[in-house]
Write an enzyme that holds these catalytic residues in place. Structure first.
Site, PDB file in Angstrom:
ATOM      1  N   SER A  25      -3.074   0.206  14.617  1.00  0.00           N
ATOM      2  CA  SER A  25      -3.988   1.511  14.895  1.00  0.00           C
ATOM      3  C   SER A  25      -4.181   1.798  16.286  1.00  0.00           C
ATOM      4  CB  SER A  25      -5.729   1.421  14.262  1.00  0.00           C
ATOM      5  OG  SER A  25      -6.305   2.520  14.373  1.00  0.00           O
ATOM      6  N   SER A  75       1.054   3.474  -2.666  1.00  0.00           N
ATOM      7  CA  SER A  75       0.687   4.193  -3.548  1.00  0.00           C
ATOM      8  C   SER A  75       0.059   5.609  -3.065  1.00  0.00           C
ATOM      9  CB  SER A  75      -0.135   3.480  -4.449  1.00  0.00           C
ATOM     10  OG  SER A  75      -1.257   2.891  -3.595  1.00  0.00           O
ATOM     11  N   ARG A  76      -0.198   5.608  -1.850  1.00  0.00           N
ATOM     12  CA  ARG A  76      -1.178   6.509  -0.992  1.00  0.00           C
ATOM     13  C   ARG A  76      -0.822   6.731   0.212  1.00  0.00           C
ATOM     14  NH1 ARG A  76      -6.495   6.053  -1.337  1.00  0.00           N
ATOM     15  NH2 ARG A  76      -6.520   4.095  -1.647  1.00  0.00           N
ATOM     16  N   GLY A  81       0.724  -1.228  -0.055  1.00  0.00           N
ATOM     17  CA  GLY A  81      -0.100   0.108   0.135  1.00  0.00           C
ATOM     18  C   GLY A  81       0.949   1.234   0.030  1.00  0.00           C
ATOM     19  N   LYS A 131      -7.123  -4.962  14.453  1.00  0.00           N
ATOM     20  CA  LYS A 131      -5.880  -4.170  14.541  1.00  0.00           C
ATOM     21  C   LYS A 131      -5.151  -4.777  15.927  1.00  0.00           C
ATOM     22  CE  LYS A 131      -5.251  -1.608  10.877  1.00  0.00           C
ATOM     23  NZ  LYS A 131      -4.042  -1.799  10.046  1.00  0.00           N
ATOM     24  N   ALA A 168     -10.766  -4.527  16.397  1.00  0.00           N
ATOM     25  CA  ALA A 168     -10.359  -5.663  16.982  1.00  0.00           C
ATOM     26  C   ALA A 168      -9.237  -6.748  16.153  1.00  0.00           C
ATOM     27  CB  ALA A 168     -11.542  -6.751  17.144  1.00  0.00           C
ATOM     28  N   ILE A 204      -4.915  10.048  11.111  1.00  0.00           N
ATOM     29  CA  ILE A 204      -4.155  10.673  10.135  1.00  0.00           C
ATOM     30  C   ILE A 204      -4.812  11.174   9.123  1.00  0.00           C
ATOM     31  CG2 ILE A 204      -2.147  10.124   8.916  1.00  0.00           C
ATOM     32  CD1 ILE A 204      -1.508   9.853  12.158  1.00  0.00           C
ATOM     33  N   ASN A 217       1.543  -2.587   5.406  1.00  0.00           N
ATOM     34  CA  ASN A 217       0.931  -1.186   5.601  1.00  0.00           C
ATOM     35  C   ASN A 217      -0.687  -1.056   5.160  1.00  0.00           C
ATOM     36  OD1 ASN A 217       0.519   1.934   5.875  1.00  0.00           O
ATOM     37  ND2 ASN A 217       0.375   1.423   3.914  1.00  0.00           N
ATOM     38  N   TYR A 231     -12.751  -3.610  12.548  1.00  0.00           N
ATOM     39  CA  TYR A 231     -11.497  -3.089  12.325  1.00  0.00           C
ATOM     40  C   TYR A 231     -10.512  -3.004  13.431  1.00  0.00           C
ATOM     41  CZ  TYR A 231      -8.135   0.524  10.753  1.00  0.00           C
ATOM     42  OH  TYR A 231      -7.155   1.384  10.700  1.00  0.00           O
TER      43      TYR A 231
END
Ligand SMILES: NC(=O)c1ccc[n+]([C@@H]2O[C@H](COP(=O)([O-])OP(=O)(O)OC[C@H]3O[C@@H](n4cnc5c(N)ncnc54)[C@H](OP(=O)(O)O)[C@@H]3O)[C@@H](O)[C@H]2O)c1
Length: 255
Positions: free
Chosen positions: A149, A17-18, A15, A166, A164, A195, A99, A162
């Site tokens: 996160s 690219s951005r 990931g 992480k 959980a 972020i 990432n 999400y």
């Protein structure tokens, strides 16, 4: 394999690219690392990152990867082996940054199996099996960083699965550190706070952003470069005794 040589280190950033991954790639290159980055859909963004690195005297390549498609990972690992042979005349690389990730907001009562499975496949199962497939290509003495996160530590409505997952990724970090200690591969997780990227549709209007700032000791929303600069800084021997840790990069949220 060993890392007792002075060859330029190679980092693979998924990931890249951005957002945060792009910043990790650019900051790593600025510190003298060569970069392999992956993208899912945005080949143009990935190419722009590669061009920026190459223009500044670094070395980077981009490959496509959908981290939810575990059945492609054997081929991806073969591809990585071919790329590092062809472009670096090497058999291995040094650092892996897991990432790539997605957000899917839903209250628990509205969470479908489809949402659940998509999050599991991309943010957890993908991390496990990609690392499993790539770790034979990582140098002994290398490092893996899993992007976690702040939501693994504190809770908001709408991100139960999400958050959980992480937490689970942070658990996995310790288990990989344990099982690959014999090869002196360090495994750490970096947990960004809120972020300012396009993640999950972005951070909303000014009042939402002010609210996040008010929950943060340093009084502002994080920037991709806050995380990218930090991750790049620990992709080195300076962090050689840091292992199996969770490091939060949130400006001090909820302290
Ligand atoms: N932003 C935040 O507030 C925040 C906070 C804590 C943790 N994080 C974590 O930080 C990481 C990066 O987030 P971000 O804010 O930089 O997100 P972002 O701006 O949305 O960028 C996501 C990156 O992941 C790639 N990606 C998306 N789905 C993918 C898939 N299925 N397979 C492979 N690659 C995929 C994207 O590739 P394409 O460009 O091709 O789409 C892009 O490079 C994620 O793990 C996220 O959970 C973010």
């Amino acid at each position: 394999m060993n890392t007792e040589n002075k060859e330029t280190k190679i980092v693979l950033v998924t990931g890249g690219s951005r957002g945060i991954g792009k910043s990790i790639a650019l900051n790593a290159a600025a510190r003298g690392l060569d970069v392999i980055l992956t993208y899912n859909n945005n080949v143009d963004h990935a190419t722009a990152v590669v061009d920026a690195i190459n223009r500044n005297g670094g070395k980077a390549v981009a490959l496509q990867l959908d981290s939810s498609k575990t059945n492609t990972f054997n081929d991806f690992a073969t591809r990585i082996a071919q790329v590092i042979k062809k472009d670096w005349n090497r058999e291995s690389f040094d650092y892996l940054v897991n990432n790539a990730g997605i957000a899917q907001r839903a209250l628990i009562k509205d969470t479908t199996e489809e949402i659940f499975d998509e999050l599991v496949n991309t943010n957890f199962k993908g991390v496990f099996f990609l690392t499993q497939k790539l770790i034979p290509l990582i140098n002994d003495g290398g490092q893996i960083i899993n992007i976690s996160s702040g939501l693994a530590r504190f809770a908001f409505p709408g991100v139960a699965v999400y958050g959980a997952l992480k937490s689970a990724t942070e658990g996995l970090t310790r288990y990989f550190a344990k099982e690959y200690a014999a090869r002196k591969i360090r495994v750490n997780s970096v947990a960004p706070g809120a972020i300012d990227t396009e993640f999950g549709g972005g951070k909303g209007d000014d009042s939402h952003r002010d609210q996040i700032a008010s929950m943060t000791a340093l009084g502002r929303l994080g920037l991709a470069d806050d995380v990218g600069a930090f991750v790049a800084s620990i992709l080195s021997e300076d962090s050689r005794f840091v292992n199996a840790q969770r490091i939060e990069v949130s400006g001090g949220m909820f302290i």
